[in-house]
Write a protein that holds these residues in place. Structure first.
Motif, PDB file in Angstrom:
ATOM      1  N   ASP A   1       0.819  -1.209   0.000  1.00  9.14           N
ATOM      2  CA  ASP A   1       0.000   0.000   0.000  1.00  9.14           C
ATOM      3  C   ASP A   1       0.850   1.255   0.000  1.00  9.14           C
ATOM      4  O   ASP A   1       0.674   2.157  -0.810  1.00  9.14           O
ATOM      5  CB  ASP A   1      -0.875   0.039   1.268  1.00  9.14           C
ATOM      6  CG  ASP A   1      -2.147  -0.763   1.085  1.00  9.14           C
ATOM      7  OD1 ASP A   1      -2.277  -1.401   0.018  1.00  9.14           O
ATOM      8  OD2 ASP A   1      -2.981  -0.747   1.999  1.00  9.14           O
TER       9      ASP A   1
ATOM     10  N   LYS B   1      -7.175  -3.374   7.804  1.00  3.80           N
ATOM     11  CA  LYS B   1      -5.943  -2.719   7.401  1.00  3.80           C
ATOM     12  C   LYS B   1      -6.256  -1.353   6.794  1.00  3.80           C
ATOM     13  O   LYS B   1      -7.232  -1.192   6.069  1.00  3.80           O
ATOM     14  CB  LYS B   1      -5.221  -3.580   6.377  1.00  3.80           C
ATOM     15  CG  LYS B   1      -3.754  -3.707   6.741  1.00  3.80           C
ATOM     16  CD  LYS B   1      -3.026  -4.530   5.736  1.00  3.80           C
ATOM     17  CE  LYS B   1      -1.641  -3.986   5.545  1.00  3.80           C
ATOM     18  NZ  LYS B   1      -1.073  -4.436   4.300  1.00  3.80           N
ATOM     19  N   TYR B   2      -5.413  -0.390   7.105  1.00  3.92           N
ATOM     20  CA  TYR B   2      -5.646   0.954   6.598  1.00  3.92           C
ATOM     21  C   TYR B   2      -5.303   1.012   5.119  1.00  3.92           C
ATOM     22  O   TYR B   2      -4.357   0.406   4.656  1.00  3.92           O
ATOM     23  CB  TYR B   2      -4.757   1.945   7.350  1.00  3.92           C
ATOM     24  CG  TYR B   2      -4.996   3.371   6.982  1.00  3.92           C
ATOM     25  CD1 TYR B   2      -6.270   3.932   7.116  1.00  3.92           C
ATOM     26  CD2 TYR B   2      -3.965   4.164   6.499  1.00  3.92           C
ATOM     27  CE1 TYR B   2      -6.503   5.243   6.798  1.00  3.92           C
ATOM     28  CE2 TYR B   2      -4.186   5.487   6.182  1.00  3.92           C
ATOM     29  CZ  TYR B   2      -5.450   6.018   6.331  1.00  3.92           C
ATOM     30  OH  TYR B   2      -5.670   7.330   6.009  1.00  3.92           O
ATOM     31  N   SER B   3      -6.086   1.730   4.399  1.00  2.00           N
ATOM     32  CA  SER B   3      -5.819   1.886   2.978  1.00  2.00           C
ATOM     33  C   SER B   3      -6.364   3.211   2.529  1.00  2.00           C
ATOM     34  O   SER B   3      -7.229   3.803   3.160  1.00  2.00           O
ATOM     35  CB  SER B   3      -6.492   0.756   2.221  1.00  2.00           C
ATOM     36  OG  SER B   3      -6.874   1.192   0.940  1.00  2.00           O
TER      37      SER B   3
ATOM     38  N   LYS C   1     -12.109   0.438   1.352  1.00  2.00           N
ATOM     39  CA  LYS C   1     -11.423  -0.256   2.438  1.00  2.00           C
ATOM     40  C   LYS C   1     -11.313   0.606   3.688  1.00  2.00           C
ATOM     41  O   LYS C   1     -10.464   0.369   4.534  1.00  2.00           O
ATOM     42  CB  LYS C   1     -10.012  -0.630   1.980  1.00  2.00           C
ATOM     43  CG  LYS C   1      -9.908  -1.968   1.287  1.00  2.00           C
ATOM     44  CD  LYS C   1      -8.454  -2.389   1.366  1.00  2.00           C
ATOM     45  CE  LYS C   1      -8.077  -3.446   0.359  1.00  2.00           C
ATOM     46  NZ  LYS C   1      -6.635  -3.667   0.394  1.00  2.00           N
TER      47      LYS C   1
END
Lengths: 510, 510
Positions: A492, B5-7, B12
Motif C-alpha cells: 500500500d 488494514k488501513y488503505s 477499504k
C-alpha cells in the motif's frame, strides 16, 4: 458524596471525587465537571481551575459534561496530564477553586497591540507556557503576534533567557565544549553523526541534543536511534561526556527549554515560523548544554526555511549578537540548500550513509562527507583543536585513521547500543527502483517533494523506510538508469509513494 | 471486532464502533482513538478525520487515548457535537478516513504574512469556520492576523457577505423594516425594550434579534427573558412580525451568521476586538433580518469599546459605507458612554426600568427614557413614520398615550409571555444598601466596576440579581444617603459583592 456549597473562602473549597478519564491531550491539562455542578459553582467552559490534592496543586482548563454518563455530579473527570501533575488516582478526593487568569495574558495582549515587551513580561509569559497555564487560543495569539509584530533583539534575548531558565541546564567539566546546529529543511543532511565523533576524537566535549522529525522523514534523533537508544537520564549524560566525550541524544526527553516545544507545536500547526522565535528556540536549547563554541549552518534555497542570502546574512548577524550576549562563541556558515544531501533519506538509510563515511567506504556519499568535513574543520579550528587553515585536513585525518569511527562506536556503546556494520542494519520489506524516463542532466531536485515521498514510504515511523537518492544536481543520466530506490513497509505504502512521485515529479531532467 | 488494514481506497475505509463519550465542548467536534489504532493508521493528535455513518459525514479533530479504559482498540470515542453531526449513537459503526487540511488554512497563512484576501478566499475561510473545520490554533491565527494586519473595507464587505450567507436570512413582508444596534459596554443601557414598541406602535416592522450577556451583567435577550420566552422558531418569528409588528428575541437560537459567534468567542477569550470583525459581526447579523433602515448607537467613553470621538467618527463612516453596499439605509449616532444608564443593572432590574418607562411611571429612570425617545425619534423620521424634526415629539406621544406599552404587551404575549406589572416581577432573596461615605457631588462612575459588581451579585445567571444605581454623575449626595442597592442570590454572593465594591470604589464623590 454530599455536595458542598461554593464559597471563596479557602476552608470551604468544594471537594470532588476523581474520575480517571484515561485520555491524554499530550499537552494542556483538562478537567471535566458535570453541567449541574458547573452551574452551581458558576463555572464555564475554558475557565481555569486550581485542583488540589494534599499539598500538590495544578491549574487545569475546564470542560463541561452534559449528562451523567461521563462525569456525574460530585465527580471531576481528569485527563492523564492533570492526574500526573497532582499525583491523583481514580476515586481520590480533590479540592477545586477558580484560578485567576495568568498574568502573562495582559502582556500577550500588549504584544498584539504592538507594544514591545520587557524582560519580566516575557519571562512571565514563558513561565505561563512552561506551566501549561495557557489555552490554545492564548498561546496561538502570542505566537502570531510575535510573527507579525516581529521581535526586537532585546525581546529575542529575553525569550532565549526565559526559555532556557525554565528548563534543565547542563554543565560539563571537560572543555572545550562544542556544539552545532543546522537550520533544517534539507533531507538527508545528517552531518552531526560525522562531526560529533570527529570532534570527540580530537578531544573536545560534544553534548549533541537533537530533535525528532516533525514534518521531515528523519530527525538526527531518529537516525541515531537506528543505532542505539537516544533517551538518556541526566546523570547518564554527564557520565557519557566524562567517559567518552560526546553523545547524540533526543533533546525532547530532557526538558530543555520546554516552552519552546509548545511554541513550535503551534508554529507547525499553522506552518509559519517567526525569525525571533526560531533564534530563541535554537539558542535556548544550545544554552541548555552550555557550549563554549557553537557552529550554526544556515542552508539557503527556495524550499528551505531561509530563502535567500540577504535573509541568511541578517539572521547570521542576529545569532552572533545573541551568542555574544550569552558568552558563547558563535560561528555561522551559509550553505547550499537547493537539494537533498547524501544518499539515504529516512532513519536507517541515513544512519547507513553516516556509518559508511565513518568507515571510509569508497561508496559513501561524497557530498555529505565533504560538507561534514568542512564543518568539522571549522569547529576544530574554532575550538583550538586544529591550527588556523588546517581544520579540514585535521578532520580528514581523524576520519581516515579510523579515530572518528572509534569515537562513534564508543558513543554508541555508552548510549546502550552495539557496534553494527552498514550491511547489518535492518532493511525494509519492499524496495522498488524508479528509473529515468529520458537521457539528460539533472536540473533540479525538490527538497519538499523528496521529503514527502520518503514520508509516504513510511519514514520516520518505520525506521527502515525512506528512499535512496542515487543522483544529484548536474549529474548526467541515461534513460532507464535508476534515479531513486524506494524502501517501503507495505505494498500500500509503496503504491502510494509511486503515485506521489508521478504527481510531484521531484527530479527534473533537462 | 476485527481490525481492518488501513488503505487509501474508499472501499477499504476502517470501521470503528462508536463509544458515546458523553462530553460536549460546546464547539469543536472531537473524536478519540486508542493509541494502538492511531499508530496502525499513522494518525496523530490534531489530525482531522472524516467520520461517516451511512450517508452522513463530518470532520472531527483527533485526540488519542493512552490506555484501553476510555477508548479500547476498535472503538472510536465521539463527543456530543460529533455524534449529533452524523446522527450516531453508542455502539453504531462508523467509517473513518483522514481528511485533508481545509483550504482556508492557506489563505489564513497569507493573511498572517500580510496579503489582502479576496472575496473567494474570505468566503472559504468563513465556510471552514461555520463547518467547524478549524482547530482553535487555526481560528485564533485568523482572528489575531485580522486584528494586527487590519481589514480593508473590501475585506470587511466580503466577511460580512460570507458571514450572513452561511446563516439564516429572514425577509419580512411588512415594510418599512427597521432595526437598531448599540456597540455595547454600558451597563443598564436597555433602550431596545422602549424603542421597539414605540416603532411598532407607529406601524413599522421591528425584528430585533439580540444577544445574551457574555461578560456583562445582562444582554437585551436576558432582559427580555425576564418578561417572556426569547427562543422562537423561524415560522413563529415571521408570524409574530405579521401579527404584532415586532419581536425581541435571542439571535443565538436562530443560526444568524454562525461564523461570527466562533470568532467572538476567540476575541473574548483573549479580550481584543478588531474593528473590521466588529463591523462585519454587527452588519452580518443585521443583514440576516433584512432591514430597510438601521440606527447604530456608538457610545464613547474610556471604558467602552470606542474610547474617543475620532475612532467613533472613523467607525461611523465605515459602517455607513458597508450599509450602502448592502442596500441598507444606515444612520449612526455617537452618544455619551461615560457612565451606566438607567437604574437597574441585571436582567429583572433592567426589565423593571423599561416597564416603568412604558407605563409612564414618574419614578422611571429619566436618562434611559430620554435616550430611548431620542433614538426612537431618529428612527421614526428616518423610516418616514414622523416628519422631519418631529420624531422625538411623535415618540413621546406614542409613549404617553400608552400605545407603546400596548405594543409591548402584544409582543410579550406573541412570544409566549403574559402582561406583568413592574411590582409583580420576582425579587432577589437579599438586598443591601451601600451608602455615601461623604457629602459632595458624584464625579465619576466606572462602567466596568459596576458591571463586575452586578455580576458578582449573580447577574445574569440569577435573573433577579444585580444592582440598583440610585445616583448618576453630577448628582449631589449627602453622607449616609444610599448610592446603590445590591440584589443578591445568597449571603456569600452579597459579601463578595460588598468586598468588590470596597476594592474597586466605582463611584467617586468630590
Amino acid at each position: 458524596m454530599k455536595k458542598k456549597k461554593y464559597s471563596n473562602k479557602k476552608d470551604k473549597m468544594p471537594v470532588f471525587r476523581v474520575k480517571d478519564m484515561d485520555i491524554a491531550t499530550g499537552d494542556v491539562r483538562i478537567a471535566i465537571l458535570n453541567k449541574k455542578d458547573a452551574q452551581i459553582l458558576d463555572l464555564f467552559h475554558l475557565d481555569r481551575l486550581y485542583i488540589k490534592k494534599n499539598n500538590k496543586k495544578t491549574t487545569a482548563i475546564l470542560d463541561i459534561a452534559e449528562s451523567e454518563k461521563a462525569v456525574p455530579p460530585g465527580s471531576i473527570g481528569l485527563f492523564e496530564e492533570t492526574l500526573a501533575a497532582i499525583n491523583a488516582k481514580h476515586n481520590d478526593k480533590v479540592e477545586i477553586s477558580l484560578a485567576p487568569k495568568p498574568k502573562g495574558l495582559e502582556y500577550i495582549r500588549n504584544k498584539i497591540k504592538g507594544k514591545k515587551l520587557n524582560h519580566n513580561e516575557i519571562t512571565t509569559i514563558i513561565k505561563d507556557i512552561t506551566k501549561k497555564r495557557l489555552t490554545d487560543v492564548e498561546l496561538t495569539s502570542f505566537v502570531i503576534a510575535n510573527y507579525i509584530r516581529e521581535m526586537s533583539l532585546k525581546e529575542v534575548i529575553s525569550t532565549t533567557k526565559a526559555m532556557s531558565a525554565t528548563g534543565t541546564i547542563l554543565k560539563f567539566k571537560k572543555h572545550p565544549v562544542v556544539d552545532k546546529h543546522c537550520i533544517g529543511g534539507i533531507p538527508g543532511n545528517r552531518t552531526s553523526l560525522i562531526i560529533v565523533p570527529i570532534l570527540v576524537a580530537a578531544g573536545a566535549s560534544f553534548p549533541k541534543t537533537s530533535s525528532r522529525a516533525i514534518t521531515s522523514p528523519a530527525g538526527t534523533a531518529d537516525t541515531m536511534e537506528a543505532l542505539c537508544p537516544v533517551k538518556l537520564t541526566i546523570p547518564k549524560l554527564k557520565k557519557t561526556i566524562a567517559d567518552v566525550g560526546g553523545f547524540i541524544v533526543w533533546g525532547g526527553a530532557m526538558n530543555l527549554a520546554p516552552a519552546d516545544d509548545a511554541i513550535i507545536k503551534v508554529e507547525n500547526a499553522i506552518n509559519i515560523t517567526s525569525e525571533g522565535n526560531m533564534i530563541a528556540s535554537i539558542m535556548a536549547k544550545k544554552i541548555s548544554v552550555s557550549p563554549d563554541y557553537l557552529l550554526i549552518d544556515i542552508p539557503i534555497g527556495k524550499e528551505t526555511k531561509i530563502a535567500d542570502k540577504e535573509t541568511a546574512v541578517k539572521l547570521k548577524r542576529k545569532i552572533s549578537r545573541i551568542g555574544k550576549y550569552f558568552g558563547i562563541k558563535v560561528k555561522t556558515m551559509i550553505s547550499d540548500g537547493s537539494q537533498p544531501i547524501g544518499r539515504g533519506i529516512g532513519p536507517v538509510l541515513e544512519a547507513k550513509d553516516c556509518l559508511m563515511i565513518l568507515k571510509n567506504n569508497p561508496n559513501a556519499p561524497e557530498d555529505l562527507k565533504q560538507k561534514s568535513l568542512k564543518m568539522a574543520g571549522m569547529l576544530l579550528e574554532f575550538c583550538g583543536k586544529a591550527k588556523k587553515g588546517k581544520g579540514k585536513k585535521t578532520a580528514e585525518r581523524l576520519l581516515k585513521t579510523g579515530a572518528a569511527y572509534g569515537a562513534m562506536v564508543r558513543i554508541i556503546e555508552a548510549q546502550g547500543g552495539k557496534e553494527i556494520t552498514p550491511e547489518q542494519l535492518p532493511k525494509a520489506p519492499l524496495t522498488k527502483k524508479i528509473k529515468a524516463e529520458k537521457t539528460g542532466t539533472i536540473e533540479s531536485i525538490s527538497n519538499q517533494a523528496i521529503a514527502k515521498i520518503a514520508r509516504l514510504a513510511g519514514a520516520p515511523k518505520t525506521k527502515t523506510a525512506g528512499i535512496e537518492l542515487l543522483k544529484h544536481k548536474k549529474d548526467k543520466v541515461k534513460k532507464g538508469e535508476t534515479l531513486i530506490i524506494i524502501h517501503a513497509k507495505s505494498k500500500d505504502k509503496l503504491q502510494y509513494t509511486l503515485k506521489a512521485f508521478k504527481e510531484t515529479n521531484p527530479i527534473k531532467i533537462k
